[in-house]
Scaffold this motif. Structure first.
Motif, short mmCIF file in Angstrom:
data_model
loop_
_atom_site.label_atom_id
_atom_site.label_comp_id
_atom_site.label_asym_id
_atom_site.label_seq_id
_atom_site.Cartn_x
_atom_site.Cartn_y
_atom_site.Cartn_z
N ILE A 16 2.08 14.16 -6.41
CA ILE A 16 1.40 13.77 -5.17
C ILE A 16 -0.02 13.29 -5.48
O ILE A 16 -0.47 12.28 -4.95
N MET A 17 -0.72 14.03 -6.34
CA MET A 17 -2.09 13.61 -6.70
C MET A 17 -2.09 12.24 -7.37
O MET A 17 -2.94 11.39 -7.09
N THR A 18 -1.14 12.00 -8.26
CA THR A 18 -1.04 10.70 -8.94
C THR A 18 -0.74 9.60 -7.94
O THR A 18 -1.32 8.51 -8.03
N ALA A 19 0.13 9.87 -7.00
CA ALA A 19 0.46 8.86 -5.98
C ALA A 19 -0.76 8.54 -5.12
O ALA A 19 -0.99 7.38 -4.78
N HIS A 20 -1.55 9.55 -4.78
CA HIS A 20 -2.76 9.30 -3.98
C HIS A 20 -3.79 8.53 -4.79
O HIS A 20 -4.45 7.62 -4.27
N LYS A 21 -3.94 8.89 -6.04
CA LYS A 21 -4.97 8.28 -6.87
C LYS A 21 -4.68 6.80 -7.15
O LYS A 21 -5.58 5.98 -7.17
N ASN A 22 -3.42 6.46 -7.35
CA ASN A 22 -3.06 5.10 -7.74
C ASN A 22 -2.59 4.23 -6.58
O ASN A 22 -2.08 3.14 -6.80
N ASN A 23 -2.79 4.67 -5.36
CA ASN A 23 -2.30 3.93 -4.20
C ASN A 23 -3.37 2.97 -3.68
O ASN A 23 -4.45 3.39 -3.27
N LYS A 24 -3.05 1.69 -3.69
CA LYS A 24 -3.99 0.65 -3.25
C LYS A 24 -4.26 0.73 -1.75
O LYS A 24 -5.37 0.47 -1.30
N THR A 25 -3.27 1.11 -0.99
CA THR A 25 -3.45 1.20 0.46
C THR A 25 -4.50 2.25 0.80
O THR A 25 -5.39 2.01 1.63
N LEU A 26 -4.43 3.40 0.15
CA LEU A 26 -5.42 4.44 0.41
C LEU A 26 -6.81 4.01 -0.06
O LEU A 26 -7.81 4.34 0.59
N GLU A 27 -6.88 3.28 -1.17
CA GLU A 27 -8.17 2.78 -1.63
C GLU A 27 -8.78 1.84 -0.60
O GLU A 27 -9.97 1.92 -0.28
N GLU A 28 -7.95 0.92 -0.09
CA GLU A 28 -8.44 -0.02 0.92
C GLU A 28 -8.85 0.72 2.20
O GLU A 28 -9.89 0.40 2.79
N LEU A 29 -8.06 1.68 2.61
CA LEU A 29 -8.38 2.42 3.82
C LEU A 29 -9.65 3.25 3.65
O LEU A 29 -10.41 3.44 4.60
#
Length: 167
Positions: A16-29
């Protein structure tokens, strides 16, 4: 055939942490979230007075025809100015602007939370699928071992003659 070894190193929380860290959508948000917070600060700045200062340098003349352009009748026009603008009342427009910006931040935080939860749900679904596949792989290995034992027993029985090809 041989099955690849089952990796038990990866934990659900790490995935879950890896998915959050590498997710472009969350970075943009997250960037948009920072912009929303700056919009609140900007709307609050409407309550501050506006202070300004400036200098104007120029030349000025009066003329009636084109010949006056070549004369030395141009006069200097220099100005230095300062000022303060303070709005005392604007019909609650500033307060409404702040409330709207804060409301936008809250709505955006909900959107960000939903995106984060969606990613977590996807990772959890993939994790459960992987765990189910691991269990099926262990079961399949056991079935293959049983089938090999049965084949070995049947072959020995056939070689000794206690079973026929029809059995």
């Amino acid at each position: 055939g041989d099955f690849p070894p089952i990796s038990k190193d990866l934990k659900l929380e790490d995935a879950i942490m890896t998915a959050h860290k590498n997710n472009k959508t969350l970075e943009e948000l997250t960037v948009v979230k920072n912009i929303q917070n700056e919009m609140v600060k900007l709307s609050r700045s409407d309550f501050l007075p506006i202070v300004y200062a400036g200098v104007s340098l120029g030349k000025i003349t009066q003329f009636t025809d084109g010949d006056d352009l070549n004369t030395d009748s141009w006069q200097s026009d220099h100005k230095i100015f300062t000022g303060v603008k303070l709005t005392l009342f604007n019909g609650m427009k500033r307060k409404q602007k702040i409330l709207q910006a804060e409301s936008d931040v809250k709505a955006f935080e909900e959107k960000w939370k939903m995106a984060k939860e969606g990613i977590e749900l996807g990772v959890r679904n993939a994790w459960e699928t992987m765990e189910t596949a691991r269990k099926k792989l262990v079961q399949t290995k056991s079935l293959i071992a049983l089938a090999q034992k049965g084949y070995t027993i049947s072959k020995k029985a056939y070689d000794v003659g206690s079973k026929t090809l029809i059995d």
